[in-house]
Scaffold this active site. Structure first.
Site, PDB file in Angstrom:
ATOM      1  CD  GLU A 201      26.142 -37.701  13.721  1.00 27.36           C
ATOM      2  OE1 GLU A 201      26.990 -38.228  12.895  1.00 27.36           O
ATOM      3  OE2 GLU A 201      25.424 -37.077  13.327  1.00 27.36           O
TER       4      GLU A 201
ATOM      5  CG  ASP B 111      24.813 -32.254   9.998  1.00 20.88           C
ATOM      6  OD1 ASP B 111      25.984 -31.853   9.711  1.00 20.88           O
ATOM      7  OD2 ASP B 111      24.346 -33.378  10.036  1.00 20.88           O
TER       8      ASP B 111
ATOM      9  CD  GLU C 203      25.030 -34.941   5.368  1.00 18.44           C
ATOM     10  OE1 GLU C 203      26.032 -34.499   5.538  1.00 18.44           O
ATOM     11  OE2 GLU C 203      24.511 -35.799   5.899  1.00 18.44           O
TER      12      GLU C 203
HETATM   13  O1  GCW Z   1      25.977 -34.608   8.952  1.00 17.43           O
HETATM   14  C1  GCW Z   1      26.220 -35.640   9.716  1.00 17.43           C
HETATM   15  C2  GCW Z   1      26.331 -36.802   8.428  1.00 17.43           C
HETATM   16  C3  GCW Z   1      27.196 -37.826   8.915  1.00 17.43           C
HETATM   17  C4  GCW Z   1      28.533 -37.274   9.359  1.00 17.43           C
HETATM   18  C5  GCW Z   1      28.181 -36.189  10.495  1.00 17.43           C
HETATM   19  C6  GCW Z   1      29.429 -35.435  11.054  1.00 17.43           C
HETATM   20  C7  GCW Z   1      30.815 -38.200   9.083  1.00 17.43           C
HETATM   21  O2  GCW Z   1      24.864 -37.002   8.104  1.00 17.43           O
HETATM   22  O3  GCW Z   1      27.377 -38.620   7.802  1.00 17.43           O
HETATM   23  O4  GCW Z   1      29.568 -38.159   9.578  1.00 17.43           O
HETATM   24  O5  GCW Z   1      27.369 -35.270  10.191  1.00 17.43           O
HETATM   25  O6  GCW Z   1      29.676 -34.568  10.415  1.00 17.43           O
HETATM   26  O7  GCW Z   1      30.291 -36.117  11.687  1.00 17.43           O
END
Ligand code: GCW
Length: 705
Positions: free
Chosen positions: A292, A366, A394
């Protein structure tokens, strides 16, 4: 004016000083220490606990023993209403279970002594909290004599806290760490944080976000880090930091961060020495690399092991570890996102230094409301794997919705990977009992912030609690954890404990039902992730859209991950793959995760898939409505402030659940073209209402960082 008059009436009615002193705001978490309500039990405890001895090999006072004593004195004063003497002594025999173990024994006689024996002072601290917990949860006197030892060595919180105090995906206020005021100003809350962590056996904390800022590694900030570490140390909580891979360039002035460059290696070595001068027991680095947008070794054509080993070599002389995240996926790679971490990491097994952990999320996408266990847990026998669980919600309603996560975590931990034959559960892989790699670790992404009650939703503290209890002992049941937490947080009154624990235990499944049932996943709103977004089809990259994951069309819905599709099932051991890969044997809760299923396909109930989907959404809404009634009936049994707060949140949750149900069903109905089955309420608005709805400024959304 009117409100003031009502307030005054309230205070005069029940005695001004008392109500002010006892106003319940959740700050004390599960460490409330209010008087034991049952008089008989209270006098039995009073008799059994004449004095307490903290027995360790050297028998001397240390800051940790002082913390244990202070906790016991204050706790027993509150619970029993008397001063109990707490002394130190030399332990006669070692306690089984290692450095952090404890064993409590009860003495006889007129002023009986309770002995908390331990091999190190931190064990005595854990024993002190265990004794208090037994009293708080109204266990029979004989059950004060408990012993314990952790199954996993490193039990840590990961804070996704920025130096600006923004908490990524956090919804309980700002970061607890007041960097600007540190190191001079030490908020007493830091101590209470450490107490709460120690009380549930947590022994590590990563202070900073994995989306990292190199500034925390500068001298100016290391002094602040050291100040926090000094507060946490007596409570056995070690500090870790996230390391931004490009730090040698950003704060070191080097032209590169290439892990094979000798100048880069020297820079990290010197940096590690500097860190350990400030924090002698520094735990190590947590790293998100080439994920990311974060920098990493691949920027220089190197692999993850090259990157992890660079930092591991710098930390090794000081005893530090590297926790390297496997949360990687590339939108340039055409392969199913669920497969990418496995594809990238399994060839590296055996190439990491001994002080490297690979940190693996519970599932391969995730932190979805429900995921099958990550296939990596069964695939890296030569690398210690540390699960990363998400305490902050989240994708589970943030701090506004009730979702008790112990059952979800247990589901992953108890999954059998079959990597070393039947019984090789995820829990046994990570605690080291399958591969015997020595060190072990587990992390939970924290849900705490500056909200007075720490976690925003008063019931969300149960997730912090549950994470710690499971990290210590993953064999404890969700039921036991819910029961303990409810008793300590609210009351031992069975007419409170039963309904509250029932709500907690059903809540994760309920959120799954009204948001992503039957294996649906990643269909939330874009960016902030709060609420439904199955229609999201343009998010900058395909693997951030919802249509990538649900694949709905007129034939059916779900992601074919069998051999006819992406073959992600092929990453599991054959014993697992043949179950997940067969639509008839695949547990329905994972059905649409692994299979594209026709809308009219009958499921186990005999009903077609479409009807089952619709009924799951409705069941979720109905469950929240039932909680509203259950909770209303607790008025007067739960203090007024927390009662009102939870009641208001449940009202919001009911509305949110309906929004999920209506948005998703209207959207999927455009493909299924089937009517809602009997019992499912029709939506209030047309699809466009849900599709066009925009939430602004959602706490924790990275757009607000
Ligand atoms: O789930 C995603 C999230 C991001 C997060 C990423 C991760 C910290 O939307 O906000 O970043 O995973 O786990 O690195």
């Amino acid at each position: 004016m009117k409100a003031l008059r009502i307030l005054l009436l309230f205070f005069t009615g029940c005695g001004l000083t008392l109500s002010l002193a006892r106003a319940e705001d959740g700050y004390r978490l599960w460490l409330r220490y209010d008087p034991v309500a049952d008089e008989t039990l209270r006098s039995a405890y009073t008799q059994a606990v004449g004095r307490v001895v903290l027995a360790t090999p050297d028998g001397t006072e240390s800051p940790t023993i002082a913390a244990a004593r202070a906790e016991l004195v204050a706790g027993l004063r509150g619970l029993l209403g008397r001063e109990v003497a707490v002394e130190c002594a030399k332990v006669s025999a070692p306690v089984s279970g290692g450095d952090e173990a404890y064993a409590i024994t009860l003495g006889q006689g007129s002023a009986p002594t309770v002995v908390i024996a331990a091999n190190r002072d931190v064990g005595a601290l854990y024993g002190a909290f265990a004794l208090l917990r037994q009293v708080q949860t109204a266990r029979p006197v004989g059950e004060l004599a408990v012993s314990g030892a952790p199954r996993i060595k490193r039990r840590m919180l990961n804070h996704w806290d920025n130096l600006t105090r923004f908490v990524e995906r956090g919804q309980a206020g700002f970061s607890l760490w007041n960097w600007f005021e540190l190191p001079e100003v030490i908020d007493p809350r830091y101590t209470d944080y450490a107490r709460a962590c120690a009380s549930i056996g947590l022994n590590g904390t990563v202070l900073t976000n994995v989306n990292a800022n190199a500034t925390v590694l500068t001298e100016q900030y290391l002094v602040k880090v050291a100040a926090l570490a000094d507060v946490f140390r007596p409570y056995g909580v070690r500090v870790y930091l996230t390391a931004r891979f490009s730090a040698p360039k950003e704060i070191g002035g080097l032209p590169t961060a290439d892990p094979l460059d000798p100048a880069v290696q020297a820079w990290w070595k010197t940096k590690a020495e500097e860190i350990y001068r400030h924090v002698p027991d520094f735990g190590g680095f947590l790293v998100k690399a080439n994920s990311e947008g974060q920098p990493g070794p691949q920027d220089y054509g190197r692999n993850h092991a090259d990157g992890a080993n660079l930092l591991a070599d710098a930390l090794a002389p000081h005893g530090g570890v590297v926790i390297w995240r496997a949360f990687v996926y590339s939108h340039e790679a055409p392969d199913d996102r669920a497969k990418q971490a496995y594809t990238e990491f399994t060839p590296l097994d055996g190439t990491f230094r001994a002080n490297v952990f690979v940190q693996v999320k519970n599932g391969a996408i995730d932190f979805m409301p429900r995921e099958p266990f990550h296939p990596l847990f069964g695939a890296m026998p030569r690398t210690p794997l540390a699960p990363e669980l998400q305490i902050t919600q989240e994708y589970l309603g943030g701090a506004l919705q009730l979702a008790f996560l112990a059952p979800m975590w247990k589901e992953t931990l108890e999954s059998d990977t079959f990597c070393a034959g039947a019984g090789s559960t995820v829990a046994r892989v990570i605690d080291g009992s399958v591969d015997r790699l020595g060190d072990s670790a587990i992390a939970g992404v924290s849900n705490v912030g500056t909200d007075r009650n720490w976690t925003g939703h008063p019931l969300a503290a149960a997730n912090w609690y549950a994470f710690g209890r499971l990290a210590w002992d993953h064999t404890v049941t969700s039921e036991a954890i819910a029961d303990e937490w409810t008793r300590m947080t609210f009351s031992n009154d069975p007419t409170v404990v039963a309904p509250v624990t029932a709500m907690l235990l059903a809540s994760h499944e309920t959120v799954v039902n009204y948001s992503m049932p039957l294996g649906l996943h990643h269909i939330m709103a874009e960016g902030h992730h709060y609420g439904p977004g199955p229609w999201v089809d343009d998010a900058g990259r395909a693997d951030w859209t919802s249509v990538y994951y649900h694949r709905a069309n007129e034939d059916g819905v779900g992601f074919d991950r069998t051999a006819t599709g992406s073959n992600a099932v092929g990453q599991y051991r054959p014993e697992v793959a043949k179950v997940f890969g067969d639509p008839k044997r695949c547990p329905e809760k994972f059905l649409l995760w692994f299979h594209h299923v026709p809308w009219d396909q009958p499921l186990a109930s005999g009903r077609p898939l479409w009807d089952e989907i619709a009924l799951h959404y409705q069941t979720g809404v109905d469950a929240v409505r039932a909680w509203e009634k259950t909770w209303a009936a607790l008025a007067g049994k739960v203090d007024a402030a927390r009662h009102a707060h939870v009641a208001a949140l449940l009202k919001r949750q009911e509305a949110d659940a309906r929004f999920w149900r209506d948005g998703c069903l209207l959207y999927f109905q455009t493909f299924s073209k089937r009517p809602l089955p009997a019992g499912v309420e029709p939506a209030e608005h047309p699809l466009d209402h849900y599709r066009n709805f925009r939430l602004h400024y959602v706490p924790g959304d990275p757009a607000m960082r």
